[in-house]
Design a protein around this motif. Structure first.
Motif, mmCIF file in Angstrom:
data_model
loop_
_atom_site.group_PDB
_atom_site.id
_atom_site.type_symbol
_atom_site.label_atom_id
_atom_site.label_comp_id
_atom_site.label_asym_id
_atom_site.label_seq_id
_atom_site.Cartn_x
_atom_site.Cartn_y
_atom_site.Cartn_z
ATOM 1 N N GLU A 1 2.989 6.622 -5.461
ATOM 2 C CA GLU A 1 2.665 6.891 -6.863
ATOM 3 C C GLU A 1 1.379 7.698 -6.985
ATOM 4 O O GLU A 1 1.244 8.531 -7.872
ATOM 5 C CB GLU A 1 2.522 5.582 -7.629
ATOM 6 C CG GLU A 1 3.875 5.007 -8.000
ATOM 7 C CD GLU A 1 3.759 3.956 -9.071
ATOM 8 O OE1 GLU A 1 3.958 2.794 -8.726
ATOM 9 O OE2 GLU A 1 3.468 4.298 -10.220
ATOM 10 N N ASN B 1 0.826 -1.209 0.000
ATOM 11 C CA ASN B 1 0.000 0.000 0.000
ATOM 12 C C ASN B 1 0.859 1.257 0.000
ATOM 13 O O ASN B 1 0.529 2.247 -0.644
ATOM 14 C CB ASN B 1 -0.925 0.018 1.222
ATOM 15 C CG ASN B 1 -2.066 -0.968 1.041
ATOM 16 O OD1 ASN B 1 -2.406 -1.318 -0.081
ATOM 17 N ND2 ASN B 1 -2.626 -1.431 2.123
ATOM 18 N N ASN C 1 2.197 1.956 -3.463
ATOM 19 C CA ASN C 1 1.153 2.530 -4.314
ATOM 20 C C ASN C 1 0.806 3.952 -3.899
ATOM 21 O O ASN C 1 0.536 4.796 -4.740
ATOM 22 C CB ASN C 1 -0.106 1.661 -4.257
ATOM 23 C CG ASN C 1 0.120 0.352 -4.971
ATOM 24 O OD1 ASN C 1 0.842 0.308 -5.957
ATOM 25 N ND2 ASN C 1 -0.472 -0.708 -4.479
ATOM 26 N N GLU D 1 4.248 -9.709 -3.222
ATOM 27 C CA GLU D 1 3.082 -10.580 -3.363
ATOM 28 C C GLU D 1 3.525 -12.044 -3.341
ATOM 29 O O GLU D 1 2.906 -12.893 -2.703
ATOM 30 C CB GLU D 1 2.418 -10.251 -4.696
ATOM 31 C CG GLU D 1 0.984 -10.699 -4.778
ATOM 32 C CD GLU D 1 0.435 -10.431 -6.165
ATOM 33 O OE1 GLU D 1 0.649 -9.344 -6.697
ATOM 34 O OE2 GLU D 1 -0.186 -11.364 -6.702
ATOM 35 N N ARG E 1 7.433 -14.269 -12.969
ATOM 36 C CA ARG E 1 6.406 -13.219 -12.942
ATOM 37 C C ARG E 1 6.919 -11.955 -13.618
ATOM 38 O O ARG E 1 6.223 -11.326 -14.416
ATOM 39 C CB ARG E 1 6.029 -12.872 -11.490
ATOM 40 C CG ARG E 1 5.091 -13.829 -10.798
ATOM 41 C CD ARG E 1 3.672 -13.811 -11.338
ATOM 42 N NE ARG E 1 3.073 -12.496 -11.441
ATOM 43 C CZ ARG E 1 2.473 -11.858 -10.437
ATOM 44 N NH1 ARG E 1 2.375 -12.419 -9.266
ATOM 45 N NH2 ARG E 1 1.948 -10.665 -10.617
ATOM 46 N N ARG F 1 8.864 -1.369 -10.260
ATOM 47 C CA ARG F 1 7.620 -2.049 -10.612
ATOM 48 C C ARG F 1 7.550 -3.451 -9.979
ATOM 49 O O ARG F 1 6.509 -3.924 -9.578
ATOM 50 C CB ARG F 1 7.513 -2.227 -12.126
ATOM 51 C CG ARG F 1 7.157 -0.984 -12.855
ATOM 52 C CD ARG F 1 5.649 -0.843 -12.994
ATOM 53 N NE ARG F 1 5.302 0.490 -13.431
ATOM 54 C CZ ARG F 1 4.814 1.429 -12.637
ATOM 55 N NH1 ARG F 1 4.582 1.200 -11.385
ATOM 56 N NH2 ARG F 1 4.526 2.628 -13.111
ATOM 57 N N ASN G 1 6.864 -12.215 -17.317
ATOM 58 C CA ASN G 1 5.514 -12.078 -17.874
ATOM 59 C C ASN G 1 5.060 -10.621 -17.891
ATOM 60 O O ASN G 1 4.440 -10.170 -18.855
ATOM 61 C CB ASN G 1 4.509 -12.914 -17.063
ATOM 62 C CG ASN G 1 4.600 -14.371 -17.437
ATOM 63 O OD1 ASN G 1 5.092 -14.708 -18.507
ATOM 64 N ND2 ASN G 1 4.157 -15.241 -16.561
ATOM 65 N N ILE G 2 5.364 -9.913 -16.815
ATOM 66 C CA ILE G 2 4.967 -8.495 -16.767
ATOM 67 C C ILE G 2 5.696 -7.720 -17.866
ATOM 68 O O ILE G 2 5.102 -6.901 -18.569
ATOM 69 C CB ILE G 2 5.278 -7.889 -15.381
ATOM 70 C CG1 ILE G 2 4.357 -8.520 -14.340
ATOM 71 C CG2 ILE G 2 5.102 -6.374 -15.391
ATOM 72 C CD1 ILE G 2 4.641 -8.102 -12.927
#
Lengths: 249, 265
Positions: free
Chosen positions: B15, B9, B12, B171, B209, B164, B212-213
Motif C-alpha cells: 500500500e 509488513n 502494508n 494479528e 474485530r 483490510r 468493530n472496524i
C-alpha cells in the motif's frame, strides 16, 4: 443538544440492554457515563450513533432525529472514539486515517489537508503525521483515533473507555487532550478519577436504566450511591478517606 | 511469530508503494485496471502447450516494475503464496496427460508436463499483474474504478474489506498462537486435536474485530462508494499508453513473436 426520550433496546436474544432512558445533554457539556460492566453504556453509544437500530423511544441531535435515513447527517454531527484504537486506525499512514472521514464527506484535497492539520495541531501530534499507525504506542494510537474523529468537526464526541490499557503518562496525556476539546463530550468510563477531573456531570447507568444523574461531585463522592451499582469511590477519594480514618483514630 | 509480523509488513509495504510518483503511478487508474484485466484475459486464454509464446508476455510485468520502481523482492515473496495453488492444479495434468510431446536429450516430455509449466507461468504472470496494479494504485481508487465498470458493489466491498481484514486476522492469529504456546511449553505448534477449536475461536474473534472496524468506518462516513477517489479525466497520455500497450499485448497473444524475432536472427 442531545435528547433521548423513553429509549429502550433489547438484543435479538432478548437481553434487555436499555430500559426507558430519558436524557438531555446540552451543548458543550462534558458528561461521564459510568456503570458496571454490562450496564448499557456501549449499547447506548451504539444507538446514538446509529450502529444499533432504535426500536422503542427516540434520540434527537438538535433537530435531527436518529433514523436510518438520517444516519449520514447524524454521523457528521456525532463522532465516536472506539475503545480499541486498532479498530479505528486501519490505513497505512496516520494522515490517511485522519483524512478518511473528511474524504468521505467529499471535501476538496485542500480542505481535507486543512482538517487533518487542524486536528493534529489541536492535539499537538503534528510529528506523527507520516507515521504508520500500527507502529505507534498505545497512547499515541489513542490520540490519533481522537484526531481521526476531530477531523470531521463533530458537535458531539462519544468516547468509549478512552483511558483503558494506558500507562499513567499516556493516560494523563489523553486526559489533557480531552480537556482541550470544547465540543460536547460523553465519556463512557470506569476511570472515575478521570471523570472527577474533567466532567461537569455524571450519569450512572445500572441494568440499562439511569440510576443517578447529577453534578460530578454529588455523584462521585457519594459512596453509598456508588456501592449500590457495583462502583466505588474514585481512588483519590478512597485515599483521602483512609487518611481521614487514620487521623480520626 | 516473525512470519506473521513479516506478512503484516508486506501487506502494508504494498500500500505504501502505491503512493509513489513514477509515470506508472500517475497513469489514470481506469487505464491501469483495463490493461491489467486485458493482460489477465490474454494470458489465461493462451494455448496451454505454447510456452515459448507465453513467455514473451513476461515483458509486461518486468517493464512495469522497472518503470514503477517497484522492488522485486516483496512482490516475488507475495507471489510465492499463489504458487502452491497452481502446483496442485497442474499436478493432475502430469498424472492424467501422459501423451508424449517431445524428447529433450533423451528425456521424454509429455503434454501434461508442458501444461503444468504453462499453468505455473500463467499464475506467476497474472498474480504479478494484480500485485503491480495494487502497488501502483491506491485501494480506494481501484474500488472506485471497479464500481464504475459496474462490478457489483457487494463484490467490491467484499474484496476491499477482505484486504483490510487480512491484517486483523494475522494479528488475531499472532495473539492466540502466543497465548497457546505459552501454555504448552515444549510444544511444536498447535496440536491437531486443538486445531478445530483454535480455528473456530479465531473465526469468532475475527468476526468481532471485523465488525468493530466496519462500524468505525461507517461512523466516519464510509458508504462503500469511494466517491472521494474519483480521479481526474483520462488525459491523452493515458490514452496513448492504453492503446499502445493493448496493441502490443494483443500482438503477442495472436502472433508468436518469439518465432518472428527468431526468423530475423
Amino acid at each position: 443538544m442531545l435528547e433521548i426520550e423513553k429509549l429502550s433496546y433489547a438484543y435479538p436474544d432478548g437481553h434487555i440492554a436499555i430500559r426507558e432512558i430519558d436524557l438531555k445533554i446540552n451543548d458543550g457539556e462534558s458528561v461521564a457515563l459510568v456503570g458496571a460492566n454490562g450496564a448499557g453504556k456501549s449499547s447506548l453509544f451504539k444507538l446514538i450513533i446509529g450502529i444499533s437500530q432504535i426500536k422503542e423511544g427516540s434520540i434527537k441531535i438538535g433537530d435531527l432525529s436518529v433514523e436510518k435515513k438520517t444516519l449520514k447527517d447524524v454521523r457528521k454531527k456525532v463522532g465516536m472514539v472506539f475503545q480499541n484504537p486498532d479498530d479505528q486506525l486501519f490505513m497505512t499512514k496516520v494522515y490517511d486515517d485522519i483524512a478518511f472521514g473528511p474524504r468521505n464527506e467529499l471535501l476538496s484535497d485542500e480542505e481535507v489537508e486543512e482538517r487533518v492539520n487542524n486536528a493534529l495541531e489541536m492535539l499537538g501530534v503534528t510529528h506523527l503525521r507520516d507515521r504508520m499507525p500500527h507502529r505507534l504506542s498505545g497512547g499515541e494510537k489513542r490520540v490519533i483515533a481522537i484526531a481521526s474523529v476531530l477531523s470531521m468537526n463533530p458537535q458531539i464526541i462519544l468516547f468509549d473507555e478512552p483511558t483503558s490499557f494506558l500507562d499513567p503518562s499516556a493516560r494523563r496525556n489523553v486526559i489533557n487532550t480531552l480537556e482541550k476539546l470544547e465540543m460536547t463530550k460523553i465519556i463512557a468510563t470506569h476511570d472515575l478519577d478521570m471523570a472527577l477531573d474533567i466532567c461537569d456531570r455524571v450519569i450512572i447507568l445500572h441494568h440499562g436504566s439511569v440510576f443517578a444523574d447529577g453534578k460530578t461531585d454529588d455523584i462521585l463522592l457519594n459512596e453509598e450511591l456508588l456501592l449500590g451499582c457495583h462502583l466505588e469511590l474514585p481512588f483519590c477519594m478512597q485515599k483521602r478517606k483512609v487518611r481521614k480514618q487514620d487521623s480520626d483514630k | 511469530m516473525a512470519n506473521i509480523s513479516d506478512s503484516m509488513n508486506t501487506i502494508n509495504s504494498l500500500e505504501e508503494m502505491a503512493e509513489g510518483k513514477t509515470i506508472i503511478h500517475q497513469l489514470h487508474p481506469m487505464v491501469k485496471l483495463v490493461i491489467t484485466l486485458l493482460y489477465i484475459v490474454l494470458v489465461v486464454s493462451f494455448d496451454p502447450y505454447n510456452i515459448t509464446g507465453l513467455v514473451v508476455l513476461a515483458f509486461y510485468p518486468v517493464i512495469l516494475m522497472a518503470l514503477a520502481e517497484i522492488p522485486y523482492k516483496p512482490l516475488l515473496t507475495r507471489m510465492l503464496v499463489a504458487l502452491p495453488f497452481s502446483f496442485f492444479a497442474g499436478i493432475s495434468n502430469i498424472i492424467f496427460n501422459q501423451k508424449l510431446a517431445l524428447m529433450i536429450g533423451g528425456i521424454p516430455i509429455t503434454y501434461g508436463v508442458i501444461s503444468f509449466f504453462s499453468i505455473t507461468i500463467k499464475t506467476v504472470f497474472t498474480v504479478m499483474a494484480v500485485l503491480i496494479l495494487i502497488a501502483t494504485t491506491s485501494l480506494p481508487q481501484i474500488s472506485y474504478q471497479l464500481l464504475s465498470i459496474k462490478v457489483p458493489k457487494l463484490i467490491v466491498e467484499q474484496i476491499m474489506l477482505t484486504y483490510r481484514y487480512i491484517s486483523v486476522l494475522l494479528e488475531q492469529v499472532s495473539n492466540m498462537y502466543t497465548a497457546y504456546m505459552l501454555r504448552s511449553p515444549g510444544g511444536k505448534g498447535i496440536k491437531m486435536k486443538d486445531m478445530g477449536i483454535f480455528v473456530g475461536q479465531l473465526l469468532l474473534k475475527s468476526f468481532d474485530r471485523a465488525e468493530n472496524i466496519y462500524y468505525a468506518m461507517k461512523c466516519r462516513g464510509y458508504d462503500g462508494h469511494y466517491l472521494y477517489a474519483k480521479p481526474d479525466p483520462i488525459k491523452s497520455a493515458d490514452w496513448i499508453f492504453l492503446l499502445g500497450t493493448a496493441f502490443l499485448l494483443i500482438m503477442m497473444r495472436f502472433f508468436d513473436l518469439s518465432q518472428i524475432i527468431g526468423s530475423f536472427l
